[in-house]
Design a protein around this motif. Sequence first.
Motif, mmCIF file in Angstrom:
data_model
loop_
_atom_site.group_PDB
_atom_site.id
_atom_site.type_symbol
_atom_site.label_atom_id
_atom_site.label_comp_id
_atom_site.label_asym_id
_atom_site.label_seq_id
_atom_site.Cartn_x
_atom_site.Cartn_y
_atom_site.Cartn_z
ATOM 1 N N TYR A 17 68.484 42.242 -25.688
ATOM 2 C CA TYR A 17 69.398 43.208 -26.300
ATOM 3 C C TYR A 17 70.244 43.954 -25.284
ATOM 4 O O TYR A 17 71.100 44.759 -25.666
ATOM 5 N N GLY A 18 70.032 43.715 -23.997
ATOM 6 C CA GLY A 18 70.881 44.276 -22.949
ATOM 7 C C GLY A 18 70.759 45.766 -22.751
ATOM 8 O O GLY A 18 71.700 46.398 -22.258
ATOM 9 N N PHE A 19 69.611 46.332 -23.095
ATOM 10 C CA PHE A 19 69.454 47.774 -22.943
ATOM 11 C C PHE A 19 68.984 48.127 -21.544
ATOM 12 O O PHE A 19 68.087 47.498 -20.986
ATOM 13 N N SER A 20 69.607 49.150 -20.993
ATOM 14 C CA SER A 20 69.181 49.726 -19.728
ATOM 15 C C SER A 20 68.972 51.219 -19.940
ATOM 16 O O SER A 20 69.890 51.916 -20.376
ATOM 17 N N VAL A 21 67.777 51.678 -19.672
ATOM 18 C CA VAL A 21 67.467 53.089 -19.890
ATOM 19 C C VAL A 21 67.979 53.912 -18.725
ATOM 20 O O VAL A 21 67.706 53.602 -17.562
ATOM 21 N N SER A 22 68.724 54.959 -19.038
ATOM 22 C CA SER A 22 69.256 55.825 -17.989
ATOM 23 C C SER A 22 68.545 57.170 -17.920
ATOM 24 O O SER A 22 68.687 57.905 -16.956
ATOM 25 N N ARG A 23 67.768 57.501 -18.975
ATOM 26 C CA ARG A 23 67.077 58.788 -18.982
ATOM 27 C C ARG A 23 65.824 58.700 -19.828
ATOM 28 O O ARG A 23 65.832 58.099 -20.900
ATOM 29 N N LEU A 28 57.566 44.680 -23.957
ATOM 30 C CA LEU A 28 58.653 45.170 -24.805
ATOM 31 C C LEU A 28 59.844 45.592 -23.962
ATOM 32 O O LEU A 28 61.008 45.408 -24.359
ATOM 33 N N THR A 29 59.573 46.145 -22.788
ATOM 34 C CA THR A 29 60.653 46.549 -21.880
ATOM 35 C C THR A 29 61.542 45.354 -21.547
ATOM 36 O O THR A 29 62.774 45.439 -21.584
#
Length: 253
Positions: free
Chosen positions: A184-190, A176-177
């Motif tokens: 979807y171009g998501f980057s987790v920052s926190r 899923l990551t």
Amino acid sequence: MRSAPDMLDLPRLADDAEGPQYLALRDRIARSIELGRLKPETRLPSERQFQTETGIARGTIREALSQLESEGLIYRRDRSGWYVSPPAVTYDPTRWAGFMTYVGEQGRVPGTETLDKRVVPASSAMADVFRMVPGAPLFYIERRRTIDGRPVLMERIVVDPALAPDLLTHSLDASLTEILKVHYGFSVSRNRMDIRPCALIRETAERLGVKSGTPGIKVTRTSFDDRGRVVEYDREYWRHDAIRIHVDLSVRA
């Protein structure tokens, strides 16, 4: 290959043990595991076999096995018996690395089975997490994860459809990551984490093949992007012997 009773080399503890008998039996089994005489996934003798080998009561034997289970040295397979636990994987909750990635990096074989995926109305609690009105649609995903074929983790994931509109059309047996990153171009920052011991009960225990009440670890993770939006809300229920939590932090003066 020798049987487990031979590898344990147990005397009749009722005659020579000092201190509580269950601790003497626990120590003998733990020593055999430490010295490699009992390999991971070796099946231990039945309670009746232990009783014959050691001469001690079954209640005392159960105390010893429960102690070993609480330490993560052995685990019970429902309707099959007790087995030596395989090595735990290292889990760093500060990384946004998917299960498939960090398990594979450690030379183990990860697996995923999607058990449920659907649209659900946001409860009051979930609406608060995602900053939306109660009843708004959310994606709900339930998966069982395995390491080397052994079920170790149940996870229940919630995602905002506004951020990943057609997410449920993807094969969620993959990472899923990676789907969230690539499609979807998501980057987790926190990441906000809550980790606590729990008991694996009812359906969670059944799906992991353990008895209700087996010790577990509950990890609740809320992942944010650089705009402060919640990308993923995940509740993980681990077998307590499957992971070793490790965090390496820099300390600022």
